[in-house]
Design a protein around this motif. Structure first.
Motif, mmCIF file in Angstrom:
data_model
loop_
_atom_site.group_PDB
_atom_site.id
_atom_site.type_symbol
_atom_site.label_atom_id
_atom_site.label_comp_id
_atom_site.label_asym_id
_atom_site.label_seq_id
_atom_site.Cartn_x
_atom_site.Cartn_y
_atom_site.Cartn_z
ATOM 1 N N GLN A 182 0.727 -1.239 -0.058
ATOM 2 C CA GLN A 182 0.118 -0.160 0.290
ATOM 3 C C GLN A 182 1.083 1.272 -0.056
ATOM 4 O OE1 GLN A 182 -2.530 -0.647 3.481
ATOM 5 N NE2 GLN A 182 -4.100 -1.954 2.335
ATOM 6 N N TYR A 206 0.980 3.907 -2.819
ATOM 7 C CA TYR A 206 0.692 5.402 -2.368
ATOM 8 C C TYR A 206 1.927 6.246 -3.001
ATOM 9 C CZ TYR A 206 -0.216 9.586 0.133
ATOM 10 O OH TYR A 206 -0.478 10.887 0.529
ATOM 11 N N ALA A 209 -8.036 -1.374 -9.605
ATOM 12 C CA ALA A 209 -8.923 -1.130 -8.232
ATOM 13 C C ALA A 209 -8.082 -1.295 -6.777
ATOM 14 C CB ALA A 209 -10.103 -2.134 -8.313
ATOM 15 N N ASN A 210 -7.244 -2.391 -6.895
ATOM 16 C CA ASN A 210 -6.442 -2.772 -5.612
ATOM 17 C C ASN A 210 -5.501 -1.633 -5.374
ATOM 18 O OD1 ASN A 210 -7.704 -5.083 -4.946
ATOM 19 N ND2 ASN A 210 -6.324 -6.154 -5.936
ATOM 20 N N LYS A 256 -5.686 1.498 -6.519
ATOM 21 C CA LYS A 256 -6.532 2.820 -5.948
ATOM 22 C C LYS A 256 -6.915 2.606 -4.401
ATOM 23 C CE LYS A 256 -9.337 4.942 -8.316
ATOM 24 N NZ LYS A 256 -10.452 5.503 -9.289
ATOM 25 N N ARG A 257 -7.429 1.173 -4.051
ATOM 26 C CA ARG A 257 -7.912 1.247 -2.917
ATOM 27 C C ARG A 257 -6.736 1.061 -1.755
ATOM 28 N NH1 ARG A 257 -11.331 -2.568 -3.871
ATOM 29 N NH2 ARG A 257 -9.764 -4.000 -4.034
ATOM 30 N N SER A 258 -5.595 0.740 -2.295
ATOM 31 C CA SER A 258 -4.368 0.829 -1.365
ATOM 32 C C SER A 258 -3.974 2.457 -1.086
ATOM 33 C CB SER A 258 -3.213 0.210 -1.935
ATOM 34 O OG SER A 258 -3.471 -1.198 -2.143
ATOM 35 N N CYS A 259 -3.890 3.202 -2.106
ATOM 36 C CA CYS A 259 -3.831 4.567 -1.952
ATOM 37 C C CYS A 259 -4.812 5.215 -1.006
ATOM 38 C CB CYS A 259 -3.823 5.416 -3.256
ATOM 39 S SG CYS A 259 -2.519 4.788 -4.362
ATOM 40 N N GLU A 260 -5.931 4.815 -1.211
ATOM 41 C CA GLU A 260 -7.217 5.473 0.073
ATOM 42 C C GLU A 260 -6.915 5.079 1.331
ATOM 43 O OE1 GLU A 260 -10.680 3.824 -1.961
ATOM 44 O OE2 GLU A 260 -10.676 5.260 -3.944
ATOM 45 N N ARG A 261 -6.437 3.656 1.383
ATOM 46 C CA ARG A 261 -6.266 3.059 2.767
ATOM 47 C C ARG A 261 -4.982 4.128 3.507
ATOM 48 N NH1 ARG A 261 -7.949 -2.678 2.066
ATOM 49 N NH2 ARG A 261 -10.131 -2.329 2.323
ATOM 50 N N GLU A 281 -6.525 7.321 4.545
ATOM 51 C CA GLU A 281 -7.013 7.062 5.767
ATOM 52 C C GLU A 281 -5.992 7.190 6.903
ATOM 53 O OE1 GLU A 281 -9.596 3.867 5.129
ATOM 54 O OE2 GLU A 281 -10.817 4.843 3.529
#
Length: 100
Positions: free
Chosen positions: A38, A42, A69-70, A72-77, A80
């Motif tokens: 992640q 990022y 998708a993974n 993008k989701r990693s960057c979002e996590r 957070e």
């Protein structure tokens, strides 16, 4: 040029977390490995504006196939975590060092 930056980030993260780069690109849900990936995504996508397909290509060169998708989701996590833990920003700053 960007692949060099990807590799620098990979080396920085592995050194910081004490893991081998070969361990980073193994399909596992182990917390340390997932967090390392992640962070890598990022740094590449958000900090260096690498495209998702570009990052997918670099991970593919490592023998690991990741989808957009993974990534993008990693960057979002990571974002957070940055919002909830002020110390996390210091880790990002330490890892965001690239010798050109």
């Amino acid at each position: 040029m960007k692949e060099y930056i990807f590799t620098q980030y990979l080396n920085n993260i592995c050194a910081h977390l004490g893991i081998d780069s070969s361990d980073l690109f193994v399909k596992t849900k182990g917390a340390g490995v997932v967090e390392a990936r992640q962070l890598l995504y990022y740094l590449c996508h958000v900090k260096r504006q690498m495209g998702l397909t570009e990052i997918m290509g670099y991970t593919s060169n490592q023998g690991f196939h990741e989808d957009q998708a993974n990534i993008k989701r990693s960057c979002e996590r990571v974002e957070e975590r940055l919002n909830s833990d002020p110390d996390y920003a210091h880790i990002i700053t330490k890892l965001d060092r690239v010798e050109l």
